[in-house]
Design a protein around this motif. Structure first.
Motif, PDB file in Angstrom:
ATOM      1  N   PHE B 103       0.960  -0.937  -0.171  1.00  0.00           N
ATOM      2  CA  PHE B 103       0.004  -0.074   0.078  1.00  0.00           C
ATOM      3  C   PHE B 103       0.986   1.319   0.159  1.00  0.00           C
ATOM      4  O   PHE B 103       1.321   1.647   1.187  1.00  0.00           O
ATOM      5  CB  PHE B 103      -0.920   0.221   1.195  1.00  0.00           C
ATOM      6  CG  PHE B 103      -1.782  -1.233   1.464  1.00  0.00           C
ATOM      7  CD1 PHE B 103      -2.452  -1.594   0.063  1.00  0.00           C
ATOM      8  CD2 PHE B 103      -2.009  -1.885   2.590  1.00  0.00           C
ATOM      9  CE1 PHE B 103      -3.045  -2.857   0.146  1.00  0.00           C
ATOM     10  CE2 PHE B 103      -2.678  -3.064   2.536  1.00  0.00           C
ATOM     11  CZ  PHE B 103      -3.305  -3.397   1.491  1.00  0.00           C
ATOM     12  N   GLY B 104       1.074   1.639  -1.193  1.00  0.00           N
ATOM     13  CA  GLY B 104       2.427   2.698  -1.566  1.00  0.00           C
ATOM     14  C   GLY B 104       2.100   3.914  -0.751  1.00  0.00           C
ATOM     15  O   GLY B 104       3.094   4.703  -0.190  1.00  0.00           O
ATOM     16  N   SER B 105       0.922   4.345  -0.886  1.00  0.00           N
ATOM     17  CA  SER B 105       0.573   5.830  -0.250  1.00  0.00           C
ATOM     18  C   SER B 105       0.711   5.775   1.271  1.00  0.00           C
ATOM     19  O   SER B 105       0.496   6.821   1.950  1.00  0.00           O
ATOM     20  CB  SER B 105      -0.741   6.259  -0.664  1.00  0.00           C
ATOM     21  OG  SER B 105      -1.871   5.543  -0.004  1.00  0.00           O
ATOM     22  N   GLN B 149       6.612   6.694   4.352  1.00  0.00           N
ATOM     23  CA  GLN B 149       5.751   6.324   3.125  1.00  0.00           C
ATOM     24  C   GLN B 149       6.321   5.107   2.473  1.00  0.00           C
ATOM     25  O   GLN B 149       7.647   5.279   1.806  1.00  0.00           O
ATOM     26  CB  GLN B 149       5.315   7.279   2.205  1.00  0.00           C
ATOM     27  CG  GLN B 149       4.219   7.035   1.382  1.00  0.00           C
ATOM     28  CD  GLN B 149       4.069   8.041   0.396  1.00  0.00           C
ATOM     29  OE1 GLN B 149       4.391   9.319   0.709  1.00  0.00           O
ATOM     30  NE2 GLN B 149       3.701   7.665  -0.733  1.00  0.00           N
ATOM     31  N   VAL B 150       5.775   3.989   2.282  1.00  0.00           N
ATOM     32  CA  VAL B 150       6.303   2.838   1.520  1.00  0.00           C
ATOM     33  C   VAL B 150       6.792   3.044   0.035  1.00  0.00           C
ATOM     34  O   VAL B 150       7.672   2.544  -0.165  1.00  0.00           O
ATOM     35  CB  VAL B 150       5.412   1.482   1.670  1.00  0.00           C
ATOM     36  CG1 VAL B 150       5.778   0.423   1.182  1.00  0.00           C
ATOM     37  CG2 VAL B 150       5.183   1.456   3.300  1.00  0.00           C
ATOM     38  N   ASP B 151       6.013   3.705  -0.505  1.00  0.00           N
ATOM     39  CA  ASP B 151       6.451   4.178  -1.992  1.00  0.00           C
ATOM     40  C   ASP B 151       7.709   4.547  -2.236  1.00  0.00           C
ATOM     41  O   ASP B 151       8.516   4.432  -3.156  1.00  0.00           O
ATOM     42  CB  ASP B 151       5.428   5.103  -2.788  1.00  0.00           C
ATOM     43  CG  ASP B 151       4.626   4.228  -3.656  1.00  0.00           C
ATOM     44  OD1 ASP B 151       4.712   3.114  -3.741  1.00  0.00           O
ATOM     45  OD2 ASP B 151       3.656   4.846  -4.049  1.00  0.00           O
ATOM     46  N   ALA B 152       8.220   5.387  -1.121  1.00  0.00           N
ATOM     47  CA  ALA B 152       9.629   6.008  -0.920  1.00  0.00           C
ATOM     48  C   ALA B 152      10.705   5.198  -0.472  1.00  0.00           C
ATOM     49  O   ALA B 152      11.770   5.713  -0.279  1.00  0.00           O
ATOM     50  CB  ALA B 152       9.355   7.174  -0.137  1.00  0.00           C
ATOM     51  N   MET B 153      10.224   3.912  -0.055  1.00  0.00           N
ATOM     52  CA  MET B 153      11.399   3.036   0.448  1.00  0.00           C
ATOM     53  C   MET B 153      12.186   2.184  -0.457  1.00  0.00           C
ATOM     54  O   MET B 153      11.499   1.857  -1.462  1.00  0.00           O
ATOM     55  CB  MET B 153      10.612   2.167   1.494  1.00  0.00           C
ATOM     56  CG  MET B 153      10.286   2.500   2.745  1.00  0.00           C
ATOM     57  SD  MET B 153       9.465   1.084   3.709  1.00  0.00           S
ATOM     58  CE  MET B 153       9.822   1.693   5.264  1.00  0.00           C
ATOM     59  N   ALA B 158      10.686  -2.332   1.237  1.00  0.00           N
ATOM     60  CA  ALA B 158       9.126  -2.748   0.836  1.00  0.00           C
ATOM     61  C   ALA B 158       8.944  -4.197   1.021  1.00  0.00           C
ATOM     62  O   ALA B 158       7.710  -4.541   1.475  1.00  0.00           O
ATOM     63  CB  ALA B 158       9.137  -2.178  -0.408  1.00  0.00           C
TER      64      ALA B 158
END
Lengths: 641, 264
Positions: B103-105, B149-153, B158
Motif C-alpha cells: 500500500f504505497g501511499s 511512506q512505503v512508495d519511497a522505501m 518494501a
C-alpha cells in the motif's frame, strides 16, 4: 414492409456514423492506452471549423472537407498528443480521465465562444437529391455515408494488416516495451494514432451534422454513443466495435419508428446507455487492480484538533459573510457551500477510495427530489429521505458496477448519469420541469447559510475522521492495491459498497441543501455535464483533501462573479478545462501545492516536519512496476537478533 | 465385512497444504500441468525453477487470485478450491508478491496495521491491532522506519513491509515470492534466520527464491518446477543429486547448475 426497410436504411446510416466515431476512439485508446473523453469534442470542433471554411468563408465544399479531414484534424490530433497526452503515459486513470475531460470542456467552451449559439448553423448538403431502391427512398447523402464508412472500415483493416505503420500500432498495443526494443517508437506510433483518431472524429462530426443542426453539446455528447459501441468492441476490436455501432443505429432507428412518441422521448436517448451498461456488465470478471508506483508523496491527514479548529473558523467566516455580503454575492457564496457538500462526497469516494464517479450530481438530484416531494418540501422527514434514498441508490449502483474498474467504472457511472437525465429528471422534477424545494430549521437566507455551513463543517470533520480511522485505512489500501487487499482477507465488496453508500448519502444531502438554497430545482441542475465539472473542480482543488472541496466550491460559486468582470465568455468552462489539462503535470491540485508550500515554510522555520525527500523510485514506467531500483540503503533486520 | 481401502490409511492430522492435479492454461500456453504439492506446518518448503516456470502462477492459484482449470487445493484437510481470495486469506493463507503489492501511499506501520485491523474485525479475537503492528514492526526489523511512506522505501525494505503485513493476518501458511531480492548477503542470512524461527513457531512456509544458498539453508523439502510441471521433489540433498534437475538447469544456464551442485 417498405417502412421496415426505410427504418433499416436510416438505422444503418446512423450505425455507420457511430462506427466512424467509435473506431477513432478505439484506435487512439489501443495505441496510447488513454481513453479520450474529448473525442466527440474534437469532432464537434472540426465540424464547426468545416462550417466556418465552407459557409463562413465560402471555400468550395470539397476543398473545405479535405482541408479539415486530411490536414487540420490530423494536425490538431498530433498536437494534442504532443502537448497534452504525452506527459500522461503511465499516469493514473484518474489523471488521464480528468485531463481528457478538461480538454472536452475547453473545446466546448472555445467553440461556444467562437461560434455563439445565437444563430442556427447548417452544413451545406454535399450530395443533394435522392433515389429509390425497391421503392425505398434513399438520399444521396445516406449513400455517401455508407460508402465513406465502408471505405474507412476497409482502409483501417488494410492499415492494420498490410502496412508497416499499422502493424507497428498493433504491436504497441500488445507490448509497448517490446515494440520499443524492436526499434519502433511507441510514442511516434501513438502520435500517429491520435492524428488518425482526430481525423475519424472530424469525419464523423461533419457527416452526422446534417442530421441535426450544428450544436456544440449534441455533437460533443454524440461520442457517448461511440463509447457504447467501443465498449462492445472491448475497446480493442474494430470489427466488434463496428458491429456494436450498427446494432445501436438499427435499434435506435426502429425505436424511433415503432415506439409511441411519449415513450420515445424518454427512452430514445437512453438506448445507447442501455447498451453500454449491458456491454459493461457482460464483460468477464477483471483481475483485481494491482499496485502502481505513483511517486507521489501522500499528505498527512489533518488531526482532529486542527480540523475542528478549521471547521470553527469556517463557520465563523460564514457568519461574517452572511452579514457583509450583498444579497447577490451571498447567493453565490451559499451555492458554493451547498455544492461543496456534494464535492465532499467525491473526496471520500474518488479521492480516498479511488472509485471514479461521474454521477454524483445525479445522486444530489435524487436528494433534492426527495426533499421537495416529501411532506410539503420542508420537513425533517424529507431531509432524512434525501440522505437515505440516494444512499440506497448508490449502494445498488455499487453492487451492479462492482466488478468494473478504472475506465469501465467511470463509463458505467457516466451511463447511469446520462440515462437518469432522460429517464428521471426530465420527468419527475415537478410540473414544467421545476420542483419547489424548501428548508428545514432556519428559513431566512442568512440563517440557512449558517445552517449549511455548519453541516459542511461537520461533514468535513467527519470525512477527515473517517479517513484517519480504520475504515479510512482500508479505503486507502483499496486505492493502492486490490490484490493486496484480498491477500490480507479484506472483503473488497463490502468496503466498496460502504463507501458508495456513504458518499451517495452525502451527495443526496448536498442536493437537498442545494434545492433549499435555490428554492427550486430543474432538470438542468443535475445534468451529467455538471457532475463532470464538479469532479474536475474538486480534482483541481485537491481531491484527496477536504480543503480541496472547499477551494473548489468557492471557485464554482464565484466564477459567475469573475465572469461579469472579464470579457472572455464561458470563463468557467475554459478555466476548469485549461486547469484540468495542466493538472497532468501537478497532480496534487491546489491544496497539494499549498501543502507543499507549507512544508517548505515549515522546513525553513526549522521545525522537524515531514521530510520532503523525493521517493527513491519516483519514475513511473509503462508497466507501472517499481523500476527495479535495488536497495541502495543498508537494510537491517534488527529485530531478528 | 470391510473392503480394504486401496490408499494407505493416513496417520496423524492432514498436512497444512495439499495441492493435487492443478492445471492452468493461458490461451494456448500451459502454465501449470498436473501440479501436486504438500506443505507441512512448522517447516519451510522451497519451490524453485527457472523464470517462467509457473511459480508465481502457482502462488496465485493457491491464494485464489488465479482460477485453475483443474485440480484440488486442501488447507488442513478442507477443500478451498472454490473460495475467493479474501476468504482463503481468512482461512490462514498469507502471501507476499514478487512484483511488489504494497500500500504505497501509506506508512510502513499503517500497511501492517490495516492487515491487523482487518484480521481483528472478522476474527473478533486476537491482540489489539495497534500493539500487534508494533510487535511485527519489531519482528521484521522496521521499527526505526515505521513512519516512512512505503512508495519511497527501497525495494528490500518494501518487501519486509509485505512480509510484516502478511504476518499481521495471523496466517497458518505463508507464501513468499522471492522475498530476498533487494537484500544483500548478510541481510539475506538474517532473513533466513527469521524464516527458520517463524517455522519453528508452527508456521508453514512455501518459499519461492532464486537465492539458492538461502533456499538450501532453510528448506527442509524442495520442489522443482519447470515448464509448469513438477520436475522433482525431495530434500535439498536429493535435489542437488537429481540428474533431471541438473539437466534442466544445464539447459537454462551453467551457472545456475553449478550453484545448485556447488552448494552444501
Amino acid at each position: 414492409m417498405n417502412l421496415i426497410l426505410s427504418y433499416a436504411v436510416v438505422g444503418l446510416v446512423l450505425g455507420c456514423l457511430y462506427a466512424l466515431t467509435a473506431s477513432g476512439l478505439v484506435v487512439t485508446y489501443t495505441t496510447s492506452g488513454i481513453f479520450n473523453f474529448a473525442h466527440g469534442a474534437i469532432g464537434m470542433f472540426m465540424a464547426f471549423t468545416y462550417w466556418q471554411l465552407a459557409v463562413g468563408w465560402h471555400l468550395p465544399v470539397p476543398l473545405a472537407l479535405a482541408l479539415v479531414v486530411l490536414v487540420l484534424a490530423p494536425l490538431s490530433g498530433a498536437l494534442i498528443e504532443r502537448l497534452i497526452v504525452r506527459p500522461l503515459y503511465g499516469a493514473s486513470l484518474g489523471i488521464t480521465l480528468v485531463v481528457t475531460l478538461g480538454l472536452l470542456l475547453l473545446l466546448l467552451g472555445l467553440a461556444d465562444a467562437i461560434w455563439p449559439p445565437v444563430t442556427t448553423r447548417q452544413l451545406p448538403s454535399i450530395f443533394p437529391g435522392q433515389f429509390r431502391v425497391f421503392s425505398v427512398v434513399v438520399t444521396f447523402y445516406e449513400l455517401m455515408v455508407l460508402v465513406v464508412s465502408v471505405a474507412v472500415a476497409v482502409g483501417l483493416r488494410f492499415l492494420f494488416t498490410h502496412t508497416r505503420v499499422g502493424i507497428t500500432m498493433r504491436a504497441v498495443v500488445d507490448d509497448r516495451d517490446l515494440t520499443a526494443r524492436a526499434g519502433a517508437s511507441p510514442v511516434r506510433t501513438a502520435q500517429l494514432s491520435w492524428a488518425l483518431g482526430a481525423s475519424l472524429a472530424a469525419l464523423a462530426g461533419i457527416l452526422i451534422a446534417p442530421l441535426q443542426y450544428l450544436d456544440q453539446f449534441n455533437l460533443t455528447l454524440l461520442v457517448v454513443t461511440g463509447y457504447a459501441a467501443a465498449v462492445v468492441g472491448r475497446l480493442r476490436s474494430l470489427p466488434l466495435t463496428v458491429a456494436g455501432a450498427l446494432l445501436l443505429g438499427l435499434v435506435q432507428s426502429f425505436a424511433t419508428g415503432y415506439l409511441p412518441t411519449n415513450l420515445l422521448s424518454d427512452i430514445g436517448p437512453a438506448i445507447p446507455m442501455g447498451l453500454l451498461f449491458i456491454a459493461l456488465l457482460v464483460r468477464r470478471q477483471e483481475r483485481l487492480t494491482q499496485a502502481r508506483l505513483t511517486g507521489q508523496r501522500s499528505r498527512r491527514v489533518l488531526d482532529l484538533k486542527p480540523s475542528l479548529f478549521l471547521a470553527g473558523g469556517f463557520i465563523a467566516l460564514s457568519v461574517v459573510m452572511s452579514e457583509v455580503l450583498s444579497p447577490g454575492n451571498l447567493l453565490t457564496y451559499g451555492q458554493g457551500i451547498v455544492l461543496g457538500v456534494v464535492m465532499l462526497s467525491l473526496v471520500l469516494l474518488t479521492g480516498y477510495g479511488g472509485q471514479v464517479s461521474l454521477c454524483q450530481m445525479t445522486l444530489a438530484g435524487l436528494g433534492a427530489f426527495c426533499m421537495g416531494k416529501i411532506a410539503g418540501g420542508n420537513s425533517l422527514l424529507g431531509l432524512v429521505a434525501a440522505v437515505v434514498l440516494p444512499a440506497a441508490v448508490g449502494g445498488l449502483l455499487a453492487l451492479v458496477v462492482l466488478r468494473l474498474r478504472g475506465i469501465y467504472l467511470a463509463l458505467a457511472t457516466l451511463a447511469f448519469a446520462y440515462s437518469m437525465d432522460y429517464l428521471f429528471f426530465n420527468h419527475f422534477l415537478g410540473f414544467g420541469g421545476i420542483l419547489a424545494v424548501g428548508r428545514v430549521a432556519a428559513q431566512s437566507q442568512k440563517g440557512f447559510l449558517v445552517e449549511a455551513s455548519v453541516l459542511f463543517a461537520v461533514l468535513g470533520v467527519g470525512v477527515l475522521a473517517l479517513r484517519r480511522g480504520s475504515f479510512g485505512r482500508r479505503l486507502a489500501a483499496l486505492n493502492d492495491s486490490e490484490a493486496a487487499c484480498a491477500s490480507i482477507g479484506m472483503n473488497i465488496t463490502a468496503v466498496k459498497v460502504t463507501v458508495f453508500v456513504v458518499a451517495a448519502g452525502i451527495a443526496g444531502l448536498g442536493g437537498a441543501l442545494y434545492g433549499g438554497w435555490q428554492g427550486q430545482v430543474g432538470p438542468d441542475d443535475f445534468q451529467m455535464l455538471t457532475s463532470l465539472i464538479l469532479l474536475l473542480l474538486v480534482t483541481l482543488g485537491g481531491i484527496d483533501t477536504v480543503g480541496g472541496a472547499f477551494a473548489a466550491a468557492i471557485f464554482y460559486a464565484f466564477s459567475p462573479v469573475i465572469q461579469r468582470h472579464i470579457p472572455i465568455s464561458n470563463f468557467q468552462l475554459l478555466a476548469v478545462g485549461a486547469g484540468a489539462i495542466f493538472l497532468g503535470r501537478n497532480p496534487g491540485g491546489f491544496a497539494g501545492q499549498l501543502s507543499l508550500v507549507a512544508d517548505r515554510l515549515r522546513l525553513r522555520a526549522g521545525s522537524a516536519g515531514v521530510p520532503i525527500t523525493a521517493p527513491a523510485a519516483s519514475s513511473v514506467d509503462g508497466a507501472g512496476s517499481r523500476s527495479g531500483a535495488p536497495s541502495g540503503e543498508a537494510v537491517r533486520l534488527a529485530g531478528s537478533h | 465385512m470391510t473392503v480394504p481401502s486401496p490408499e494407505p490409511v493416513r496417520s496423524g492430522p492432514a498436512p497444512l497444504l495439499e495441492v493435487s492435479g492443478v492445471d492452468v492454461r493461458f490461451g494456448g500456453v500451459q502454465a501449470l500441468q498436473g501440479v501436486d504439492m504438500t506443505v507441512p506446518a512448522g517447516t519451510v518448503t522451497g519451490l524453485i525453477g527457472p523464470n517462467g516456470a509457473g511459480k508465481t502462477t502457482f502462488f496465485n492459484v493457491v491464494c485464489g487470485l488465479q482460477e485453475a482449470q483443474a485440480g484440488r487445493i486442501l488447507l488442513a484437510g478442507g477443500d478451498i478450491s472454490g473460495r475467493k481470495a479474501y476468504q482463503r486469506a481468512r482461512l490462514g493463507i498469507a502471501r507476499t508478491f514478487q512484483r511488489l503489492e504494497v500500500f504505497g501511499s501509506m506508512t510502513a506501520r499503517d500497511n501492517i496495521l490495516v492487515a491487523a485491523e482487518v484480521h481483528r474485525r472478522w476474527a473478533r479475537t486476537g491482540p489489539d491491532p495497534s500493539a500487534e503492528a508494533d510487535r511485527i514492526l519489531d519482528l521484521v526489523g522496521l521499527k526505526a522506519r515505521a513512519e516512512e511512506q512505503v512508495d519511497a522505501m527501497p525495494t528490500g525494505l518494501a518487501r519486509l513491509v509485505e512480509l510484516g503485513r502478511a504476518l499481521a493476518t495471523a496466517p497458518k501458511l505463508l507464501l513468499l515470492d522471492e522475498p530476498s531480492s533487494g537484500l544483500d548477503e548478510s541481510e539475506s542470512e538474517e532473513f533466513g534466520r527469521l524464516l527458520t524461527r517463524l517455522a519453528a513457531d508452527g508456521l508453514g512456509v512455501l518459499l519461492v527464491e532464486h537465492d539458492i544458498e538461502l533456499v538450501m539453508s532453510v528448506c527442509s523439502r524442495l520442489y522443482v518446477l519447470d515448464f509448469g510441471r513438477i520436475l522433482a521433489a525431495g530434500t535439498p540433498a536429493e535435489i542437488q543429486r537429481d540428474p533431471l534437475v541438473r539437466a534442466a538447469y544445464l539447459g537454462v544456464g551453467d551457472q545456475a547448475a553449478e550453484e545448485i551442485a556447488g552448494v552444501g
